[in-house]
Design an enzyme around this catalytic site. Sequence first.
Site, PDB file in Angstrom:
ATOM      1  N   GLU A 199       0.864  -1.198   0.202  1.00 16.33           N
ATOM      2  CA  GLU A 199      -0.007   0.093   0.049  1.00 16.33           C
ATOM      3  C   GLU A 199       0.871   1.329  -0.079  1.00 16.33           C
ATOM      4  O   GLU A 199       2.130   1.203   0.429  1.00 16.33           O
ATOM      5  CB  GLU A 199      -0.900   0.010   1.174  1.00 16.33           C
ATOM      6  CG  GLU A 199      -2.153  -0.730   1.143  1.00 16.33           C
ATOM      7  CD  GLU A 199      -2.928  -0.916   2.457  1.00 16.33           C
ATOM      8  OE1 GLU A 199      -4.187  -0.844   2.361  1.00 16.33           O
ATOM      9  OE2 GLU A 199      -2.288  -0.534   3.728  1.00 16.33           O
ATOM     10  N   LYS A 250       2.223   4.473   1.381  1.00 17.22           N
ATOM     11  CA  LYS A 250       2.419   4.998   2.779  1.00 17.22           C
ATOM     12  C   LYS A 250       2.208   6.695   2.684  1.00 17.22           C
ATOM     13  O   LYS A 250       3.113   7.419   2.115  1.00 17.22           O
ATOM     14  CB  LYS A 250       3.851   4.557   3.386  1.00 17.22           C
ATOM     15  CG  LYS A 250       4.195   5.387   4.897  1.00 17.22           C
ATOM     16  CD  LYS A 250       5.575   4.730   5.428  1.00 17.22           C
ATOM     17  CE  LYS A 250       5.646   4.953   6.941  1.00 17.22           C
ATOM     18  NZ  LYS A 250       5.222   6.501   7.190  1.00 17.22           N
ATOM     19  N   ARG A 255      -2.735   9.936  11.030  1.00 14.15           N
ATOM     20  CA  ARG A 255      -3.775   8.827  11.041  1.00 14.15           C
ATOM     21  C   ARG A 255      -5.030   9.198  11.724  1.00 14.15           C
ATOM     22  O   ARG A 255      -5.280  10.175  12.846  1.00 14.15           O
ATOM     23  CB  ARG A 255      -2.991   7.790  12.047  1.00 14.15           C
ATOM     24  CG  ARG A 255      -3.664   6.605  12.283  1.00 14.15           C
ATOM     25  CD  ARG A 255      -3.286   5.684  11.063  1.00 14.15           C
ATOM     26  NE  ARG A 255      -3.974   4.197  11.261  1.00 14.15           N
ATOM     27  CZ  ARG A 255      -2.979   3.228  11.766  1.00 14.15           C
ATOM     28  NH1 ARG A 255      -1.993   3.382  12.344  1.00 14.15           N
ATOM     29  NH2 ARG A 255      -3.456   2.021  12.164  1.00 14.15           N
ATOM     30  N   ARG A 307      -4.806   9.541  16.092  1.00 13.58           N
ATOM     31  CA  ARG A 307      -4.121   8.259  16.509  1.00 13.58           C
ATOM     32  C   ARG A 307      -4.174   8.452  18.089  1.00 13.58           C
ATOM     33  O   ARG A 307      -4.196   6.922  18.725  1.00 13.58           O
ATOM     34  CB  ARG A 307      -2.788   8.467  16.123  1.00 13.58           C
ATOM     35  CG  ARG A 307      -1.843   7.353  16.403  1.00 13.58           C
ATOM     36  CD  ARG A 307      -0.385   7.409  15.707  1.00 13.58           C
ATOM     37  NE  ARG A 307       0.403   6.153  16.242  1.00 13.58           N
ATOM     38  CZ  ARG A 307       1.398   5.905  15.759  1.00 13.58           C
ATOM     39  NH1 ARG A 307       1.710   6.336  14.471  1.00 13.58           N
ATOM     40  NH2 ARG A 307       2.116   4.864  16.225  1.00 13.58           N
ATOM     41  N   GLU A 366      -5.930   7.671   6.862  1.00 14.80           N
ATOM     42  CA  GLU A 366      -5.130   9.002   7.180  1.00 14.80           C
ATOM     43  C   GLU A 366      -5.803  10.229   6.216  1.00 14.80           C
ATOM     44  O   GLU A 366      -6.548   9.908   5.444  1.00 14.80           O
ATOM     45  CB  GLU A 366      -3.625   8.770   6.659  1.00 14.80           C
ATOM     46  CG  GLU A 366      -2.927   8.088   7.336  1.00 14.80           C
ATOM     47  CD  GLU A 366      -1.560   8.352   7.110  1.00 14.80           C
ATOM     48  OE1 GLU A 366      -0.887   9.431   6.731  1.00 14.80           O
ATOM     49  OE2 GLU A 366      -0.585   7.205   7.654  1.00 14.80           O
ATOM     50  N   PHE A 368      -7.443   3.116   4.531  1.00 16.86           N
ATOM     51  CA  PHE A 368      -6.698   1.816   4.360  1.00 16.86           C
ATOM     52  C   PHE A 368      -7.394   0.660   4.823  1.00 16.86           C
ATOM     53  O   PHE A 368      -6.892  -0.585   4.738  1.00 16.86           O
ATOM     54  CB  PHE A 368      -5.271   2.013   4.302  1.00 16.86           C
ATOM     55  CG  PHE A 368      -5.010   2.534   5.675  1.00 16.86           C
ATOM     56  CD1 PHE A 368      -4.880   1.873   6.843  1.00 16.86           C
ATOM     57  CD2 PHE A 368      -4.554   3.780   5.741  1.00 16.86           C
ATOM     58  CE1 PHE A 368      -4.483   2.174   8.000  1.00 16.86           C
ATOM     59  CE2 PHE A 368      -3.894   4.323   6.894  1.00 16.86           C
ATOM     60  CZ  PHE A 368      -3.904   3.638   8.011  1.00 16.86           C
ATOM     61  N   ARG A 410       1.765  -3.616  17.724  1.00 15.55           N
ATOM     62  CA  ARG A 410       2.754  -3.350  16.608  1.00 15.55           C
ATOM     63  C   ARG A 410       3.612  -4.842  16.729  1.00 15.55           C
ATOM     64  O   ARG A 410       4.520  -5.165  17.456  1.00 15.55           O
ATOM     65  CB  ARG A 410       4.078  -2.352  17.250  1.00 15.55           C
ATOM     66  CG  ARG A 410       4.936  -1.988  16.202  1.00 15.55           C
ATOM     67  CD  ARG A 410       6.050  -1.173  16.758  1.00 15.55           C
ATOM     68  NE  ARG A 410       5.491   0.156  17.388  1.00 15.55           N
ATOM     69  CZ  ARG A 410       5.222   1.149  16.958  1.00 15.55           C
ATOM     70  NH1 ARG A 410       5.361   1.227  15.579  1.00 15.55           N
ATOM     71  NH2 ARG A 410       4.893   2.238  17.463  1.00 15.55           N
ATOM     72  N   LYS A 454       6.851  -1.048   7.890  1.00 20.62           N
ATOM     73  CA  LYS A 454       7.116  -0.026   7.270  1.00 20.62           C
ATOM     74  C   LYS A 454       8.497  -0.049   6.470  1.00 20.62           C
ATOM     75  O   LYS A 454       9.270  -0.521   7.381  1.00 20.62           O
ATOM     76  CB  LYS A 454       7.426   1.425   8.275  1.00 20.62           C
ATOM     77  CG  LYS A 454       5.966   1.671   8.785  1.00 20.62           C
ATOM     78  CD  LYS A 454       6.381   2.552   9.851  1.00 20.62           C
ATOM     79  CE  LYS A 454       6.998   2.275  11.128  1.00 20.62           C
ATOM     80  NZ  LYS A 454       7.263   3.327  12.080  1.00 20.62           N
TER      81      LYS A 454
END
Length: 553
Positions: free
Chosen positions: A253, A255, A260, A275, A304, A344, A417, A423
């Site tokens: 995707e 970035k 966010r 966020r 985002e 997304f 996470r 990323k």
Amino acid sequence: MEFSEFVEHAAAIEAEPADLETVDLVAALLADAGGDLEAVTRFVQGRVFPAWSERKLDVGPAAVYEALAQAAGPNVTAGDVEDRLADVGEIGAVAASYDLDSQRGLAAFTGDESEDDALSLADVVDELDAVAETEGSGSDKETVRRLFGLFNRCSSEEAKYLARLVLGEMRIGVGEGAVRDGIAAAFGVPAERVERALQVSNDYGLVARTARDAGEAGLDGIHLEIGRPVQAMLAQAGTVTDALDAWEEAAVETKYDGARVQLHYDGEDVQIFSRNMEEVTHALPEVVEFAEAELPVPAILDGEVVAVDADGNPRAFQHVLRRFRRKHDVAKAREDVPVELRAFDCLHAWGDDRLDDPLVDRHDALDALLGHTNAVSDLSVSGDVEEIEAFEAESLDAGHEGIMLKNPRSHYSPGKRGQNWLKRKPDVETLDLVVTGAEWGEGRRAELLGTFLLSARTEDGFETIGKVATGITDEELAELTDVLEPHVRHEEGQTVDIEPAVVFEVGYEEIQQSPTYSSGYALRFPRFVTVREDKTPATADSLERVERLVAND
């Protein structure tokens, strides 16, 4: 529960260095909490309100110093409290250092307070609720008055934990994991059920009460709720190789260089959360209008907000921040810095939570909701490195930050996470390579050299190792074209042969063996860094160095 009972438990937890024993102590506290269970679950973490709640205590240190000074006696000032804090270093220890017990006795002796007027945990909750509601003229004095009322009913030990709680500095070694496991242990439910309920509710008090009163079945009945934000799923740094080694194929995707957001739509009204789960609806009216007009059903979306120029091209993140920080004259800010949604992920739609759906299915749901607009992020599933390279090049060329790599089969895990979202790591190694060829660009770049063939030095000349086309602005392309055109030896169509004369510093993700180039190697995800004007082709990096890098990888 009396506040003193909570303080006894908190002190025992703070004194315990071992994690397992800490969980047992947290479980004992929760089991003893009775009707105060929800508040106790928050207080032990140093929270006054649920993590998702917009309600904030918003009490500054000065108010605490003043209230504590008043409770400590007529000869103590807020300045004295601040001076003692400078010496001691921690507000709880400062509060405990004052002989508040004798002041309570004095108050009772003078008729200001009953000796048996013990402070309950519910009293603390009620007063802090009132402080959070205080606003407008005179609110500072009202805050100090209410805090003084609490400190005036505290023992020195109780004041220690009250001061910490008010300032968000509980510091007793209890994190979210300890509370999760404490809930499981206290009420005999599996920790994974507690974890799941916490993920979808983001409310430790609710989950603790449900575990106690309704057990596993009750926990399984907790779902996402429109208007109650949950923590965002997070990504960690990784490489294309990491992704393909782990999953064989990666969902790729764009970035975005945006902020966010989590968008909640109940069928009529829209709420947007940052966020950090702070509501930012008021600052983003065009996103609200878009969602109200385009979403066909109630939904919760992850995405985002990006700033765009008049042509719809992305602008830098700093522009988005200007919108998020604006509380007044939003209409003017909207005119100056228009923003758009780039969704997304789909967390909830058509009445169902979708967290356990595979990523690709969640994206299909997103397409079904908003595919008729430009608000859905592009997603491509590929196991081919060159296809992923091309996707990244397109994203960078469009002005975005780069790419995200996601496990196509992964679930959505709020607040986690893990290895399922990556990323792409910034380049950590560079090579100084000679430009030996190029290609003319297309479209608006037709008169500029846009792709550059790179070569490593050998004893006999130069061997090709890759091409670079990313990380270069239009202005830089124009400059590079001016620099390289005098060295063009031959052209055939769009392909240009260039005399070795100019050295590029190039970053890359990895070096792989490849028959594509004469060196036998290829740079994966090469990125232009700069022209090495201080180097000549004779001092550029050698193929021998490339081979050493590969051998040591």
